[in-house]
Design a protein around this motif. Structure first.
Motif, short mmCIF file in Angstrom:
data_model
loop_
_atom_site.label_atom_id
_atom_site.label_comp_id
_atom_site.label_asym_id
_atom_site.label_seq_id
_atom_site.Cartn_x
_atom_site.Cartn_y
_atom_site.Cartn_z
N ARG A 135 -36.53 -3.31 41.37
CA ARG A 135 -35.18 -2.90 40.99
C ARG A 135 -34.39 -2.53 42.24
O ARG A 135 -34.94 -2.17 43.27
CB ARG A 135 -35.23 -1.68 40.08
N ILE A 173 -28.06 -0.53 37.99
CA ILE A 173 -29.39 -1.01 38.38
C ILE A 173 -29.50 -2.49 38.06
O ILE A 173 -29.18 -2.94 36.95
CB ILE A 173 -30.49 -0.21 37.66
N GLU A 174 -29.95 -3.26 39.04
CA GLU A 174 -30.17 -4.70 38.87
C GLU A 174 -31.63 -5.02 39.18
O GLU A 174 -32.33 -4.24 39.84
CB GLU A 174 -29.25 -5.49 39.81
N GLN A 175 -32.06 -6.19 38.72
CA GLN A 175 -33.42 -6.65 38.98
C GLN A 175 -33.41 -7.76 40.02
O GLN A 175 -32.57 -8.66 39.97
CB GLN A 175 -34.06 -7.19 37.69
N ASP A 194 -33.10 7.41 41.96
CA ASP A 194 -33.08 6.57 40.75
C ASP A 194 -31.80 6.78 39.95
O ASP A 194 -31.65 6.26 38.86
CB ASP A 194 -34.30 6.85 39.87
#
Length: 511
Positions: free
Chosen positions: A53, A44-46, A21
């Protein structure tokens, strides 16, 4: 030099892994390649629609090859790497969202140059650097060898080299299996990787590939040359559509089913010039209900393909049933102009109108000689790739009018001949699927390549030694009623059994 690079890469892999993470450049650490590597960002992208994620890592190698790596988070990584990217001349390292959404660590590249920002048609010479494909020329008369090599194969290799290290750093575990899935230029890049860097990928899914790059782009100018010399310019689109419709009508029942699709257009011998129902001596250029004898002859020449001075076919023409307007439209197809300008003649002011039917064989030969040593993926030597368990799934739409399907057929057969394999022998390592009525990378009225299910089948083939079987493809019929067809391994094609619902794959058999 290569030994130092490999040792440096190994050192990076042994380094302490980041937490799964911790999406930051510091967590990824140092990456080694054949040139200096810079981690541009890690964030971090969605995924779309709340699908989860992922960590998007952007890397640059040697100042010009940009690579985007997507790393599934929250325990969704399936242990595999999936590479791919855009077709054409590429030019953008997009986030590999589709790969990540399916649990793969995904990777894409811009292939070493930014996308062109100008239309290729009649581009003024002083704006040539902004056009697509112009990266191949450093200056008029001077090729850019390094950028050509980046585009042809190096960037695809770097994706594997860099992504494997990023995956190891992020998850603390290596990639178990790596796959390639791409269509058009990216299809040919995958096949090139299998031969030139057989250790990079375990399975290749290649669609409508430009295997014979020089021939493919050179042929794309042929329809325009024919119309210019015989008619003085482009033909009315309605006339092209009329000829295609007449060809389909003449040959439709050869496969036992009148559905507007030619199962094997190679068997269709329809000649527009011999069709008395539409050929009229005084047919006007603006009349889309008929063809003049000269117009019909021009269409037949486009279907047949160009010949050398001795009557030998240089490259097979567009298959009957495929849309003629892509290459025989009101202007040349962009890549048909880009290749000679920036890859062959190295002259941004080069004018295609100087090519005639008589000089076309020389133009064709010069194009092949200038382009293929760098770009061609037609070497049939896949021995090392197959020896380590690699597998290839190759597909092509019969109605692809831009990259013609016979190139894939010819290469597949060349691999079989080189390895001296029977039909069963070659199909145990590589399979080719031809899709009747289907356009370039999809589209058209035929059944559409089920790319994601084909990828799943490729994974099972590599990891479980289970050859692909039972695949079906969906199509939308003209009346809006859905339908399906079996996906057949070449040389078999899906033929109607003569009974049963023609909308169902079960009513067809591969033969």
């Amino acid at each position: 030099m290569r030994l130092r690079w490999l040792l440096a890469a190994a050192a990076c892999w042994i380094a302490s892994p980041a937490r799964a993470d911790d999406c930051s450049p510091a967590a990824i650490g140092r990456i080694a390649a054949d040139a200096p590597v810079a981690i541009l960002s890690a964030a971090i992208e969605q995924l779309p629609e709340g699908a989860g994620r992922y960590c998007l890592v952007r890397v640059r190698v040697g100042g010009n090859v940009n690579i985007a790596i997507g790393l599934p988070m929250d325990g969704r990584w399936n242990g595999r790497l999936l590479a791919g990217g855009a077709g054409g001349y590429a030019g953008q390292a997009r986030p590999p969202v589709r790969a990540v959404a399916r649990g793969y660590a995904g990777v894409e590249t811009d292939t070493g140059h930014p996308a062109g920002r100008r239309d290729l048609d009649d581009t003024p010479a002083d704006d040539w650097r902004e056009t697509s494909g112009a990266f191949a020329m450093r200056a008029p008369g001077v090729p850019d060898i390094a950028l050509r090599e980046d585009f042809a194969h190096r960037s695809a290799h770097l994706m594997a080299v860099v992504a494997r290290q990023v995956v190891q750093a992020f998850y603390g575990s290596p990639v178990r299996h790596a796959y390639w899935s791409g269509c058009s230029t990216q299809g040919s890049h995958g096949l090139r990787a299998a031969r030139q860097h057989p250790e990079d990928y375990d399975g290749i899914l290649a669609g409508d590939p430009a295997i014979h790059f020089g021939q493919v782009m050179a042929f794309q100018l042929w329809p325009q040359v024919v119309m210019k010399d015989r008619l003085g310019g482009p033909m009315l689109p309605a006339k092209l559509e009329l000829a295609t419709a007449r060809a389909v009508a003449a040959c439709d029942m050869r496969d036992g089913l009148a559905d507007g699709i030619l199962t094997d257009p190679r068997r269709c011998r329809y000649r527009a010039a011999g069709d008395r129902a539409v050929v009229r001596e005084r047919c006007a250029a603006g009349d889309g209900t008929c063809l003049s004898p000269v117009e019909a002859g021009a269409i037949d020449a486009i279907w047949r393909g160009p010949e050398d001075g001795g009557g030998k076919l240089l490259w097979r023409g567009i298959e009957r049933g495929a849309p003629l307007g892509l290459l025989a439209g009101t202007a040349p197809f962009p890549y048909a102009v880009a290749q000679p300008r920036y890859w062959v003649y190295l002259d941004p002011a080069w004018d295609w109108r100087g090519v005639t039917i008589g000089s076309y064989p020389e133009f064709f030969a010069r194009s092949v000689a200038a382009v293929n040593p760098v770009m061609a993926a037609d070497d049939p030597d896949l021995d090392r790739f197959f020896a380590r368990g690699g597998r290839v799934m190759l597909y092509h739409g019969f109605n692809d009018a831009g990259i013609l399907p016979h190139g894939s057929i010819a290469w597949y057969e060349a691999v079989a001949r080189r390895m001296r394999l029977s039909r069963r022998g070659i199909q145990s390592r590589m399979q080719l699927y031809l899709f009747p009525g289907t356009g370039h990378c999809g589209g058209g009225e035929g059944a559409q390549p089920p790319v994601e299910r084909m990828l799943d089948a490729l994974v099972d083939w590599v990891e479980k030694a289970a050859p692909p079987q039972g695949l079906t493809a969906e199509r939308a019929a003209k009346d809006g009623r859905g339908g399906s067809r079996p996906v057949c391994a070449y040389p078999a094609l899906p033929y109607y059994r003569g009974r049963g619902d023609p909308a169902l794959a079960s009513s067809f058999r591969c033969r």
